[in-house]
Design an enzyme around this catalytic site. Structure first.
Site, PDB file in Angstrom:
ATOM      1  N   ASP A   1       0.817  -1.214   0.000  1.00 12.04           N
ATOM      2  CA  ASP A   1       0.000   0.000   0.000  1.00 12.04           C
ATOM      3  C   ASP A   1       0.840   1.249   0.000  1.00 12.04           C
ATOM      4  OD1 ASP A   1      -2.431  -1.102   0.084  1.00 12.04           O
ATOM      5  OD2 ASP A   1      -2.660  -1.015   2.254  1.00 12.04           O
TER       6      ASP A   1
ATOM      7  N   LYS B   1      -3.876   3.257  -2.703  1.00 16.61           N
ATOM      8  CA  LYS B   1      -4.945   4.160  -3.103  1.00 16.61           C
ATOM      9  C   LYS B   1      -4.490   5.558  -2.767  1.00 16.61           C
ATOM     10  CE  LYS B   1      -8.024   0.540  -1.799  1.00 16.61           C
ATOM     11  NZ  LYS B   1      -8.514  -0.092  -0.595  1.00 16.61           N
TER      12      LYS B   1
ATOM     13  N   MET C   1      -7.874   9.138   9.015  1.00 15.03           N
ATOM     14  CA  MET C   1      -8.512   9.570   7.756  1.00 15.03           C
ATOM     15  C   MET C   1      -9.483  10.720   7.975  1.00 15.03           C
ATOM     16  SD  MET C   1      -9.300   5.743   6.272  1.00 15.03           S
ATOM     17  CE  MET C   1     -10.101   5.142   7.747  1.00 15.03           C
TER      18      MET C   1
END
Ligand code: SAH
Length: 523
Positions: free
Chosen positions: A35, A57, A172
């Protein structure tokens, strides 16, 4: 037969924060699927030839859907491979390990979960914020800040979080900071409750922004503070003022290039890391045995009559290593040296000899050839035999002076320096981004090769190097650096790796924070 998939936590960024088990698994895997938040430096630990897949991502842009990632893991395992699915932090904390495990299970593929150090706890710790504390907080909640406000409100029980004794960590959540702060205040958290945002925690880029529920949204906007960041809300944030430790390390946030041969870079890299800096290895030389048959014959001839030498002088750690490698291969017993006085140019070379059970009798004050000469000068007698195992590019002073003293000097080449350019393009990129604070040279050839390699790739050498500090191990290396068009900014008094790292720390100091002036109070 199907392989196996390991869902491995990479830790929050500092590559040393992976677990021992995680590292073991990574090293033996045939494929690594990783990742964005997994430290790129960990990939260097993968087996040479292991397949690597980036499935990271980016905010607002998914490069691979979760289904595609699941499909990739299943396919690799069905090919019989051992697969490491490397995820930032802990794989089970907002890491979708559950979904990936379900997909593997559905295809009958064996898996294991190797937990990691989660950013939710480690990133605050690196900012000097313990998530619990006997006086301030008896629990902590880790929540996602990622969802749309309406959805956040149904997922998070704001009222439950209103108690002042609770620490809340949002992952996040940067883009939702305004909503988060408002909800917490409207559910009873006082507006002066301290809040910290920590971006790229545990890495050289770590930045911390501190405010209160009332002010933080405006501060984030003003500073244009970008994700990824961990948000910590609660009284524990006040502890940072005293407990901030990482950002105060002498080389915090400083990126330092190490140009010496890979086999030797480790020691300097460790020192820089211990001082809080980020070492970047860019070996511009590689060492190898000489392949010229004449040189080899001369070396072997000297080894065959080792018992005739009165002195053996070692002028580098490499000299020691290559000398003993050749000795072992030729089957020469160490006792053949029984007659010789052994001298070493400096403490590292002495250490290398100690590993082979040899006690060094002569060590100079000044760690270079001239110093060695001074140390042994009173003891050498005309007619004595001296063996000098060295690199092909060694300077001539030592043998010439010894000959003047009447010694019979045998010089043998035990290794050669060859230029190496692996990874040069990435270094030019880093220089272009202004992301290099210092470069270190531990020999003249590192300085020369570095300048050649970079010059060949850009005609803006002087401009790119202007903001970079140049640290040279000793005056001769410094002189070469200057000849190659670089200012030798840092030259330690002693020519040792330790002194070099220390001098760098003294000159550079920690990278100043953009947002958080030292000594500032948070309340
Ligand atoms: N599994 C991860 C979390 C994945 S969610 C873990 O246990 O750490 C991704 C979020 O984690 C980011 O948006 C950010 O909030 C946080 N994060 C991960 N690494 C971080 C780091 N080095 N610095 C700051 N935040 C980080």
């Amino acid at each position: 037969m199907a392989g196996k998939v390991y869902l491995v936590g990479a830790g929050p960024g500092d590559p040393k924060l992976i677990t021992v088990k995680g590292l073991e698994v990574l090293r033996k895997s045939d494929a690594v699927v990783y990742d964005r938040l997994a430290s790129p430096r960990l990939l260097e630990e993968a087996r040479p030839g292991a397949e690597q897949y980036y499935v990271g991502k980016l905010p607002e842009r998914h490069s691979m859907t979760q289904e595609e990632i699941n499909g990739l893991l299943v396919r690799l395992a069905k090919e019989g491979k051992t697969v490491t699915r490397l995820k930032g932090g802990d794989p089970c904390v907002f890491g979708r390990a559950g979904e990936e495990a379900e997909a593997l299970l559905a295809h009958g593929i064996p898996f294991e979960i190797v937990p990691g150090v989660t950013s939710a706890v480690a990133v605050p710790a690196y900012a000097g914020i313990p998530v619990t504390h006997r006086e301030y907080s008896s629990s902590f909640t880790v929540a996602t800040g990622h969802e749309k406000p309406e959805k956040l409100d149904t997922m998070i029980d704001w009222r439950h979080l209103s108690d002042a004794g609770k620490t809340i960590v949002f992952l996040m959540g940067v883009s939702r900071i305004g909503h988060i702060a408002e909800q917490l205040m409207s559910h009873g958290r006082p507006p002066d409750t301290p809040v910290a945002l920590v971006r790229w925690g545990t890495r050289a880029e770590q930045e911390t922004l501190v405010g209160t529920l009332a002010t933080i949204a405006e501060q984030v906007r003003e500073a244009d503070f970008q994700p990824p960041a961990v948000i910590v809300v609660g009284e524990v944030v006040r502890l940072r003022e005293r407990l901030s430790w990482y950002e105060r390390l002498p080389l915090f946030g400083r990126r330092v290039l190490i140009t010496r041969a890979r086999a030797q870079a480790g020691e300097l890299a460790d020192r820089i890391e211990a001082l809080g800096g980020e070492p970047v290895e860019f070996p511009v030389i590689a060492l190898k045995e000489p392949d010229d048959p004449e040189k080899c014959a001369a070396l072997d001839a000297a080894l065959d009559r080792l018992d005739r030498f009165d002195w053996i002088l070692f002028t580098s750690v490499n000299g020691v290593e290559f000398f003993f490698r050749r000795m072992r291969r030729r089957g020469v017993d160490i006792r053949a040296m029984h007659r010789a006085t052994i001298a070493a140019v400096g403490p590292a070379t002495r250490e290398a000899l100690m590993k082979y059970g040899l006690v060094v009798e002569e060590l100079p004050q000044l760690y270079q050839a001239e110093g060695l000469l001074e140390a042994i000068r009173p003891k050498v007698r005309p007619g004595q035999t001296v063996l000098l195992p060295r690199a092909d590019i060694a300077r001539k002073t030592l043998p010439e002076e010894l000959r003047r003293l009447g010694c019979a000097v045998t010089e043998v080449d035990v290794y050669e320096n060859v230029p190496c350019e692996d990874g040069a393009d990435r270094i030019v990129e880093l220089l272009n981004e202004g992301a290099v604070d210092a470069v270190t040279f531990t020999s003249s050839s590192t300085a020369r090769n570095f300048a050649d390699i970079i010059r060949r790739r850009t005609d803006r050498f002087a401009e790119l190097m202007a903001p970079v500090r140049i640290a040279c191990i000793g005056p001769l290396t410094a002189k070469t650096a200057e000849e190659c068009g670089m200012r030798a900014d840092i030259v330690p008094e002693q020519a040792t790796i330790d002194a070099l790292a220390q001098a760098l720390a003294e000159r550079l100091g920690p990278r100043p924070s953009k947002y958080d002036a030292p000594g500032r109070r948070y309340h």
